[in-house]
Design a protein around this motif. Structure first.
Motif, PDB file in Angstrom:
ATOM      1  N   GLY A 182       0.689  -0.949  -0.055  1.00  0.00           N
ATOM      2  CA  GLY A 182       0.180  -0.247   0.008  1.00  0.00           C
ATOM      3  C   GLY A 182       0.697   1.310   0.056  1.00  0.00           C
ATOM      4  N   PRO A 183       0.320   2.446  -0.033  1.00  0.00           N
ATOM      5  CA  PRO A 183       0.989   3.619   0.171  1.00  0.00           C
ATOM      6  C   PRO A 183       1.848   3.904   0.962  1.00  0.00           C
ATOM      7  N   ALA A 184       3.089   4.224   0.894  1.00  0.00           N
ATOM      8  CA  ALA A 184       4.297   4.493   1.877  1.00  0.00           C
ATOM      9  C   ALA A 184       4.866   3.263   2.029  1.00  0.00           C
ATOM     10  N   ALA A 185       4.607   2.076   1.262  1.00  0.00           N
ATOM     11  CA  ALA A 185       5.379   0.640   1.869  1.00  0.00           C
ATOM     12  C   ALA A 185       6.962   0.787   1.057  1.00  0.00           C
ATOM     13  N   VAL A 186       7.880   0.652   1.600  1.00  0.00           N
ATOM     14  CA  VAL A 186       9.141   0.593   1.128  1.00  0.00           C
ATOM     15  C   VAL A 186       9.525  -0.774   0.643  1.00  0.00           C
ATOM     16  N   LEU A 187       9.192  -1.678   1.532  1.00  0.00           N
ATOM     17  CA  LEU A 187       9.518  -3.067   1.288  1.00  0.00           C
ATOM     18  C   LEU A 187       8.455  -3.895   0.619  1.00  0.00           C
ATOM     19  N   GLY A 188       8.551  -5.239   0.569  1.00  0.00           N
ATOM     20  CA  GLY A 188       7.474  -5.999   0.036  1.00  0.00           C
ATOM     21  C   GLY A 188       7.402  -5.944  -1.297  1.00  0.00           C
ATOM     22  N   ILE A 189       6.277  -5.589  -1.969  1.00  0.00           N
ATOM     23  CA  ILE A 189       5.928  -5.407  -3.414  1.00  0.00           C
ATOM     24  C   ILE A 189       6.811  -4.312  -3.982  1.00  0.00           C
ATOM     25  N   THR A 190       7.031  -3.101  -3.282  1.00  0.00           N
ATOM     26  CA  THR A 190       7.548  -1.856  -3.955  1.00  0.00           C
ATOM     27  C   THR A 190       8.989  -2.398  -4.599  1.00  0.00           C
ATOM     28  N   PRO A 191       9.830  -3.087  -4.174  1.00  0.00           N
ATOM     29  CA  PRO A 191      10.962  -3.352  -4.719  1.00  0.00           C
ATOM     30  C   PRO A 191      10.781  -3.910  -6.152  1.00  0.00           C
ATOM     31  N   ARG A 192       9.993  -4.911  -6.296  1.00  0.00           N
ATOM     32  CA  ARG A 192       9.438  -5.202  -7.692  1.00  0.00           C
ATOM     33  C   ARG A 192       8.815  -4.081  -8.484  1.00  0.00           C
ATOM     34  N   ILE A 216       3.332 -15.105  -3.354  1.00  0.00           N
ATOM     35  CA  ILE A 216       3.799 -14.352  -2.697  1.00  0.00           C
ATOM     36  C   ILE A 216       2.497 -13.404  -2.058  1.00  0.00           C
ATOM     37  N   ASN A 217       1.919 -14.383  -1.175  1.00  0.00           N
ATOM     38  CA  ASN A 217       0.535 -13.646  -0.845  1.00  0.00           C
ATOM     39  C   ASN A 217       0.461 -12.439  -0.218  1.00  0.00           C
ATOM     40  N   THR A 218      -0.481 -11.653  -0.405  1.00  0.00           N
ATOM     41  CA  THR A 218      -0.674  -9.984   0.178  1.00  0.00           C
ATOM     42  C   THR A 218      -1.609  -9.833   0.999  1.00  0.00           C
ATOM     43  N   VAL A 219      -1.554  -8.377   1.535  1.00  0.00           N
ATOM     44  CA  VAL A 219      -2.775  -8.173   2.210  1.00  0.00           C
ATOM     45  C   VAL A 219      -2.456  -6.204   2.123  1.00  0.00           C
ATOM     46  N   HIS A 220      -3.408  -5.871   1.835  1.00  0.00           N
ATOM     47  CA  HIS A 220      -3.449  -4.414   1.774  1.00  0.00           C
ATOM     48  C   HIS A 220      -3.313  -3.628   3.289  1.00  0.00           C
ATOM     49  N   VAL A 221      -2.454  -2.515   3.320  1.00  0.00           N
ATOM     50  CA  VAL A 221      -2.425  -2.113   4.702  1.00  0.00           C
ATOM     51  C   VAL A 221      -3.665  -1.764   5.195  1.00  0.00           C
ATOM     52  N   GLN A 222      -4.375  -1.297   4.274  1.00  0.00           N
ATOM     53  CA  GLN A 222      -5.838  -0.682   4.881  1.00  0.00           C
ATOM     54  C   GLN A 222      -6.684  -1.847   5.570  1.00  0.00           C
ATOM     55  N   ASP A 223      -6.698  -3.275   5.201  1.00  0.00           N
ATOM     56  CA  ASP A 223      -7.335  -4.097   5.943  1.00  0.00           C
ATOM     57  C   ASP A 223      -6.516  -4.230   7.088  1.00  0.00           C
ATOM     58  N   VAL A 224      -5.107  -4.320   7.117  1.00  0.00           N
ATOM     59  CA  VAL A 224      -4.403  -4.515   8.405  1.00  0.00           C
ATOM     60  C   VAL A 224      -4.763  -3.713   9.220  1.00  0.00           C
ATOM     61  N   THR A 225      -4.871  -2.414   8.998  1.00  0.00           N
ATOM     62  CA  THR A 225      -5.082  -1.318  10.000  1.00  0.00           C
ATOM     63  C   THR A 225      -6.809  -1.453  10.610  1.00  0.00           C
ATOM     64  N   ARG A 226      -7.595  -2.025   9.649  1.00  0.00           N
ATOM     65  CA  ARG A 226      -9.050  -2.230   9.914  1.00  0.00           C
ATOM     66  C   ARG A 226      -9.135  -3.339  10.965  1.00  0.00           C
ATOM     67  N   ALA A 227      -8.467  -4.515  10.582  1.00  0.00           N
ATOM     68  CA  ALA A 227      -8.376  -5.473  11.254  1.00  0.00           C
ATOM     69  C   ALA A 227      -7.724  -5.470  12.862  1.00  0.00           C
TER      70      ALA A 227
END
Length: 376
Positions: A182-192, A216-227
């Motif tokens: 998600g926005p502001a992610a430096v790691l994870g998918i962003t290097p790709r 390479i399963n994923t989850v959006h930061v929006q759902d992490v914060t909501r959870a």
């Protein structure tokens, strides 16, 4: 006390997940007050204007969370009361460092903060772990699947989990997210995504190791914060503390994201071709990961530096650098259905879309750390 009147302490709140969680609480007026404790200053964290505004409304305390006295100071409030909920997003996220760094900045940090929470009878301590604690395989891992951490970060995260479960008086909930993007992610998918921009610059086909169906399963930061907040409400409403159990939940979207999922989107974003090296080259890479990693990073780092320079960017936290642990043939395949089945939570971003990836790029463009043009 109603949960809306809660006073919340967010450890590591300046980081990627932390800043989104703080914004979620503040923008939705969910709590009475928020204190953020982090060693990083918001002014140096590449905040967008949105996050700057959010953090102007919370109390910030710069501190070193590996120091017990500093931890105690973070918990102390002027009114003499205790925080209701503590969320721990603080942890070392960089790879390829000496084990002592992870022992101190993941294990010791989590354990010492949790012990402080237990001593103060905090209503709930939420620990952010990782789904990398599970055995690497193609079949989705549930919360009861075999544990076999395959990154050094995951090894220390799981070791901390086990100790936290044994701390007397600690009301604990553990979350194990897949790759958070998600926005502001430096790691994870962003290097790709950065690598895709490099190949658009080079005008070359982008080839990956292993196979297109490597998970390479994923989850959006929006759902992490909501959870995080949803489960706090669920924990309190159902009086989980009285049961003496420690709930553990995976967080992963519905897509079963693999390498090809991301590559298809990058083909559209950058108009580049993607493919895979095949079994022979991948087998060689498996036996020579260090040298392959050096070669891959050398190919990407130079062009990225050139792109950044040509776009007048003087400083950026972004890099296409890949660590050897993440280049290996490990599958991150996780089942995230338990949280829905047992608590009623629903994922709001069920699949990775091109638009969600472009959001990441656009926010970095907004703060001037990503090239304005998507090709040369």
């Amino acid at each position: 006390m109603t949960i809306e009147k809660a006073n919340v302490l967010v450890l590591g709140g300046v980081g990627f997940i932390g800043r989104h969680f703080v914004h979620y609480l503040v923008s939705n007026n969910l709590v009475q007050s928020v204190r953020v404790a982090d060693k990083m200053l918001p002014q140096t964290a590449y905040f967008t204007e949105t996050f700057k505004e959010t953090f102007s409304k919370v109390e910030f305390k710069q501190t070193n969370l590996i120091n017990k006295a500093s931890i105690a100071a973070c918990f102390d409030r002027e009114d003499g009361k205790e925080f209701d909920f503590v969320f721990n997003f603080a942890a070392e996220t960089k790879y390829s460092q000496v084990p002592e760094i992870y022992q101190e900045r993941i294990f010791n940090l989590s354990v010492n903060c949790a012990k402080e929470a237990a001593e103060r009878h905090i209503k709930l301590f939420v620990e952010m772990s990782t789904a990398e604690v599970y055995d690497s395989k193609q079949e989705p891992s549930t919360e009861t699947s075999k544990i076999n951490p395959w990154t050094i970060i995951a090894k220390h995260k799981y070791k901390a989990e086990e100790v936290l479960k044994k701390i007397e008086g600690l009301n604990l909930l553990i979350l194990r997210p897949a790759i958070v993007y998600g926005p502001a992610a430096v790691l994870g998918i962003t290097p790709r995504l950065i690598t895709g921009r490099v190949y658009a610059h080079l005008k070359e086909e982008m080839k990956y190791l292993w196979s297109k169906d490597l998970k390479i399963n994923t989850v959006h930061v929006q759902d992490v914060t909501r959870a995080c907040w949803y489960l706090t409400q669920w924990y309190m409403d159902n009086n989980i503390a009285a049961t003496g159990t420690v709930p553990v939940f995976n967080l992963v979207d519905k897509q079963e994201t693999d390498q090809e999922t991301i590559n298809v989107h990058m083909q559209e974003i950058y108009n580049v071709k993607t493919s895979y090296h095949g079994t022979v080259v991948s087998a060689f890479a498996k036996l020579n990961l260090d040298s392959v990693m050096d070669s891959v990073n050398e190919k990407h780092l130079g062009p990225w530096a050139e792109i950044v320079r040509k776009n007048g960017i003087t400083a950026t936290p972004l890099s296409p650098y890949l660590d050897v642990e993440l280049l290996d043939n490990h599958s991150l395949s996780v089942d995230g259905s338990k949280i829905e089945r047992e608590t009623g939570f629903k994922y709001s971003v069920p699949v990775v879309t091109k638009e969600k990836l472009i959001e990441i790029i656009d926010q970095f463009k907004e703060i001037g750390v990503w090239p304005k043009q998507d090709s040369d």
